[in-house]
Design a protein around this motif. Structure first.
Motif, PDB file in Angstrom:
ATOM      1  N   ILE A  41       0.832  -1.207   0.000  1.00  0.00           N
ATOM      2  CA  ILE A  41       0.000   0.000   0.000  1.00  0.00           C
ATOM      3  C   ILE A  41       0.866   1.256   0.000  1.00  0.00           C
ATOM      4  O   ILE A  41       0.629   2.191  -0.778  1.00  0.00           O
ATOM      5  N   ALA A  42       1.896   1.283   0.851  1.00  0.00           N
ATOM      6  CA  ALA A  42       2.776   2.452   0.929  1.00  0.00           C
ATOM      7  C   ALA A  42       3.485   2.698  -0.397  1.00  0.00           C
ATOM      8  O   ALA A  42       3.557   3.835  -0.882  1.00  0.00           O
ATOM      9  N   SER A  43       3.987   1.634  -0.997  1.00  0.00           N
ATOM     10  CA  SER A  43       4.709   1.756  -2.261  1.00  0.00           C
ATOM     11  C   SER A  43       3.797   2.254  -3.381  1.00  0.00           C
ATOM     12  O   SER A  43       4.158   3.158  -4.152  1.00  0.00           O
ATOM     13  N   ARG A  44       2.597   1.690  -3.434  1.00  0.00           N
ATOM     14  CA  ARG A  44       1.691   2.081  -4.511  1.00  0.00           C
ATOM     15  C   ARG A  44       1.094   3.474  -4.300  1.00  0.00           C
ATOM     16  O   ARG A  44       0.774   4.160  -5.265  1.00  0.00           O
ATOM     17  N   LEU A  45       0.963   3.888  -3.052  1.00  0.00           N
ATOM     18  CA  LEU A  45       0.506   5.254  -2.803  1.00  0.00           C
ATOM     19  C   LEU A  45       1.566   6.268  -3.228  1.00  0.00           C
ATOM     20  O   LEU A  45       1.234   7.364  -3.691  1.00  0.00           O
ATOM     21  N   GLU A  46       2.817   5.924  -3.075  1.00  0.00           N
ATOM     22  CA  GLU A  46       3.890   6.788  -3.558  1.00  0.00           C
ATOM     23  C   GLU A  46       3.799   6.940  -5.077  1.00  0.00           C
ATOM     24  O   GLU A  46       3.980   8.029  -5.616  1.00  0.00           O
ATOM     25  N   GLN A  47       3.505   5.844  -5.759  1.00  0.00           N
ATOM     26  CA  GLN A  47       3.343   5.899  -7.209  1.00  0.00           C
ATOM     27  C   GLN A  47       2.132   6.740  -7.590  1.00  0.00           C
ATOM     28  O   GLN A  47       2.182   7.543  -8.529  1.00  0.00           O
ATOM     29  N   ALA A  48       1.042   6.564  -6.841  1.00  0.00           N
ATOM     30  CA  ALA A  48      -0.170   7.340  -7.110  1.00  0.00           C
ATOM     31  C   ALA A  48       0.068   8.825  -6.844  1.00  0.00           C
ATOM     32  O   ALA A  48      -0.482   9.689  -7.539  1.00  0.00           O
ATOM     33  N   SER A  49       0.901   9.124  -5.850  1.00  0.00           N
ATOM     34  CA  SER A  49       1.229  10.514  -5.542  1.00  0.00           C
ATOM     35  C   SER A  49       1.968  11.163  -6.709  1.00  0.00           C
ATOM     36  O   SER A  49       1.702  12.316  -7.071  1.00  0.00           O
ATOM     37  N   ALA A  50       2.881  10.427  -7.302  1.00  0.00           N
ATOM     38  CA  ALA A  50       3.602  10.939  -8.472  1.00  0.00           C
ATOM     39  C   ALA A  50       2.641  11.146  -9.641  1.00  0.00           C
ATOM     40  O   ALA A  50       2.737  12.134 -10.377  1.00  0.00           O
ATOM     41  N   GLN A  51       1.703  10.223  -9.791  1.00  0.00           N
ATOM     42  CA  GLN A  51       0.688  10.350 -10.846  1.00  0.00           C
ATOM     43  C   GLN A  51      -0.169  11.589 -10.617  1.00  0.00           C
ATOM     44  O   GLN A  51      -0.498  12.314 -11.555  1.00  0.00           O
ATOM     45  N   ALA A  52      -0.512  11.846  -9.353  1.00  0.00           N
ATOM     46  CA  ALA A  52      -1.365  12.991  -9.015  1.00  0.00           C
ATOM     47  C   ALA A  52      -0.690  14.315  -9.338  1.00  0.00           C
ATOM     48  O   ALA A  52      -1.374  15.328  -9.587  1.00  0.00           O
ATOM     49  N   GLU A  53       0.639  14.341  -9.340  1.00  0.00           N
ATOM     50  CA  GLU A  53       1.356  15.571  -9.675  1.00  0.00           C
ATOM     51  C   GLU A  53       1.154  15.941 -11.137  1.00  0.00           C
ATOM     52  O   GLU A  53       1.210  17.112 -11.500  1.00  0.00           O
ATOM     53  N   HIS A  54       0.918  14.950 -11.965  1.00  0.00           N
ATOM     54  CA  HIS A  54       0.698  15.193 -13.401  1.00  0.00           C
ATOM     55  C   HIS A  54      -0.773  15.477 -13.706  1.00  0.00           C
ATOM     56  O   HIS A  54      -1.088  16.171 -14.669  1.00  0.00           O
ATOM     57  N   PHE A  55      -1.656  14.929 -12.899  1.00  0.00           N
ATOM     58  CA  PHE A  55      -3.090  15.142 -13.104  1.00  0.00           C
ATOM     59  C   PHE A  55      -3.625  16.001 -11.963  1.00  0.00           C
ATOM     60  O   PHE A  55      -3.465  17.199 -11.953  1.00  0.00           O
ATOM     61  N   ASP A  56      -4.258  15.359 -11.007  1.00  0.00           N
ATOM     62  CA  ASP A  56      -4.809  16.010  -9.820  1.00  0.00           C
ATOM     63  C   ASP A  56      -5.187  14.880  -8.867  1.00  0.00           C
ATOM     64  O   ASP A  56      -5.465  13.765  -9.311  1.00  0.00           O
ATOM     65  N   THR A  57      -5.209  15.162  -7.579  1.00  0.00           N
ATOM     66  CA  THR A  57      -5.472  14.082  -6.625  1.00  0.00           C
ATOM     67  C   THR A  57      -6.840  13.439  -6.802  1.00  0.00           C
ATOM     68  O   THR A  57      -7.029  12.279  -6.437  1.00  0.00           O
ATOM     69  N   THR A  58      -7.805  14.187  -7.341  1.00  0.00           N
ATOM     70  CA  THR A  58      -9.145  13.620  -7.523  1.00  0.00           C
ATOM     71  C   THR A  58      -9.459  13.317  -8.993  1.00  0.00           C
ATOM     72  O   THR A  58     -10.610  13.062  -9.337  1.00  0.00           O
ATOM     73  N   HIS A  59      -8.447  13.345  -9.839  1.00  0.00           N
ATOM     74  CA  HIS A  59      -8.645  12.990 -11.250  1.00  0.00           C
ATOM     75  C   HIS A  59      -9.073  11.523 -11.347  1.00  0.00           C
ATOM     76  O   HIS A  59      -8.652  10.682 -10.551  1.00  0.00           O
ATOM     77  N   ASP A  60      -9.907  11.217 -12.318  1.00  0.00           N
ATOM     78  CA  ASP A  60     -10.441   9.858 -12.468  1.00  0.00           C
ATOM     79  C   ASP A  60      -9.330   8.807 -12.545  1.00  0.00           C
ATOM     80  O   ASP A  60      -9.460   7.702 -11.986  1.00  0.00           O
ATOM     81  N   ASN A  61      -8.230   9.123 -13.237  1.00  0.00           N
ATOM     82  CA  ASN A  61      -7.137   8.154 -13.366  1.00  0.00           C
ATOM     83  C   ASN A  61      -6.484   7.867 -12.016  1.00  0.00           C
ATOM     84  O   ASN A  61      -6.116   6.719 -11.721  1.00  0.00           O
ATOM     85  N   VAL A  62      -6.316   8.919 -11.214  1.00  0.00           N
ATOM     86  CA  VAL A  62      -5.705   8.762  -9.896  1.00  0.00           C
ATOM     87  C   VAL A  62      -6.638   7.973  -8.973  1.00  0.00           C
ATOM     88  O   VAL A  62      -6.201   7.067  -8.246  1.00  0.00           O
ATOM     89  N   ILE A  63      -7.924   8.311  -9.007  1.00  0.00           N
ATOM     90  CA  ILE A  63      -8.906   7.609  -8.173  1.00  0.00           C
ATOM     91  C   ILE A  63      -8.985   6.140  -8.561  1.00  0.00           C
ATOM     92  O   ILE A  63      -9.066   5.255  -7.691  1.00  0.00           O
ATOM     93  N   ALA A  64      -8.922   5.851  -9.846  1.00  0.00           N
ATOM     94  CA  ALA A  64      -8.950   4.460 -10.307  1.00  0.00           C
ATOM     95  C   ALA A  64      -7.722   3.713  -9.792  1.00  0.00           C
ATOM     96  O   ALA A  64      -7.806   2.527  -9.416  1.00  0.00           O
ATOM     97  N   ASN A  65      -6.585   4.387  -9.757  1.00  0.00           N
ATOM     98  CA  ASN A  65      -5.356   3.787  -9.240  1.00  0.00           C
ATOM     99  C   ASN A  65      -5.495   3.478  -7.749  1.00  0.00           C
ATOM    100  O   ASN A  65      -5.153   2.382  -7.295  1.00  0.00           O
ATOM    101  N   ILE A  66      -6.017   4.429  -6.985  1.00  0.00           N
ATOM    102  CA  ILE A  66      -6.217   4.226  -5.544  1.00  0.00           C
ATOM    103  C   ILE A  66      -7.203   3.083  -5.309  1.00  0.00           C
ATOM    104  O   ILE A  66      -7.006   2.243  -4.427  1.00  0.00           O
ATOM    105  N   ALA A  67      -8.271   3.072  -6.096  1.00  0.00           N
ATOM    106  CA  ALA A  67      -9.269   2.008  -5.966  1.00  0.00           C
ATOM    107  C   ALA A  67      -8.639   0.647  -6.213  1.00  0.00           C
ATOM    108  O   ALA A  67      -8.972  -0.342  -5.540  1.00  0.00           O
TER     109      ALA A  67
END
Length: 211
Positions: A109-135
């Motif tokens: 979970i920690a490792s993948r959240l770090e990846q999602a955090s990097a993704q959010a920098e390119h999109f937004d924390t609530t962008h559909d792609n980021v939310i799908a990643n968290i899900a």
């Protein structure tokens, strides 16, 4: 850390659980969530090294109104509330306790959240792609336990991929707050034994929110 600050932090983390689970209930029934509260809950997942408890929720209580009000309702009820938010919160605490014993899963979970955090920098924390990643993080980890949180609501919304992803992302946010709550010394017994103290802190935090 002083005792007063400790109770304040415990209350904030409890409100974080209640906010995320209240949003799950609203999503399941209406397909909608208030954007500020939703963003606050999702953003808490990306606070990997917070300087204090309040910074987990954006550094201000302004976007915590929904969770604080839900917590106040729970604490002022003369009987144990029986609603979806309380049921989801109880399920979150159960899952979090199981998760705490799985260091391998915590690492994933920690490792993948770090990846999602990097993704959010390119999109937004609530962008559909980021939310799908968290899900997907939730599905790949917490959904593997035999116990699962059964979300009730309108099938027309729950069957939508967007809503399903948002629900899972919010449940992970609730787990994050539950982890913080336990780290701060939170326990279910406090809801009974320290109700007045928690209620006092909840009302004090609500008074800080800008009208």
């Amino acid at each position: 850390m002083t005792r007063t600050k400790n109770w304040r932090d415990i209350t904030l983390a409890a409100a974080g659980i209640m906010q995320a689970t209240t949003l799950v209930d609203q999503l399941a029934r209406t397909g909608f969530t208030p954007s500020d509260a939703y963003r606050c809950s999702i953003n808490s997942l990306f606070q990997l090294n917070p300087v204090d408890t309040l910074s987990v929720y954006g550094g201000s209580v302004d976007d915590m109104r929904l969770g604080l009000e839900a917590l106040r309702d729970l604490l002022t009820s003369s009987r144990q509330l029986q609603n979806n938010t309380v049921r989801y919160s109880a399920g979150v605490l159960h899952l979090q306790r199981r998760l705490s014993k799985r260091r391998d899963m915590l690492g994933v979970i920690a490792s993948r959240l770090e990846q999602a955090s990097a993704q959010a920098e390119h999109f937004d924390t609530t962008h559909d792609n980021v939310i799908a990643n968290i899900a997907d993080i939730y599905s790949a980890t917490l959904s593997q336990f035999r116990f699962r949180i059964q979300v009730a609501g309108d099938p027309n919304f729950l069957q939508q991929q967007r809503v399903a992803s948002q629900v899972r992302a919010l449940l992970l946010a609730a787990i994050r707050s539950a982890t913080l709550w336990r780290q701060l010394g939170g326990s279910r017994l406090q809801i009974i034994m320290q109700r007045k103290k928690l209620l006092g802190e909840t009302e004090a935090l609500l008074r800080q929110i800008r009208p």
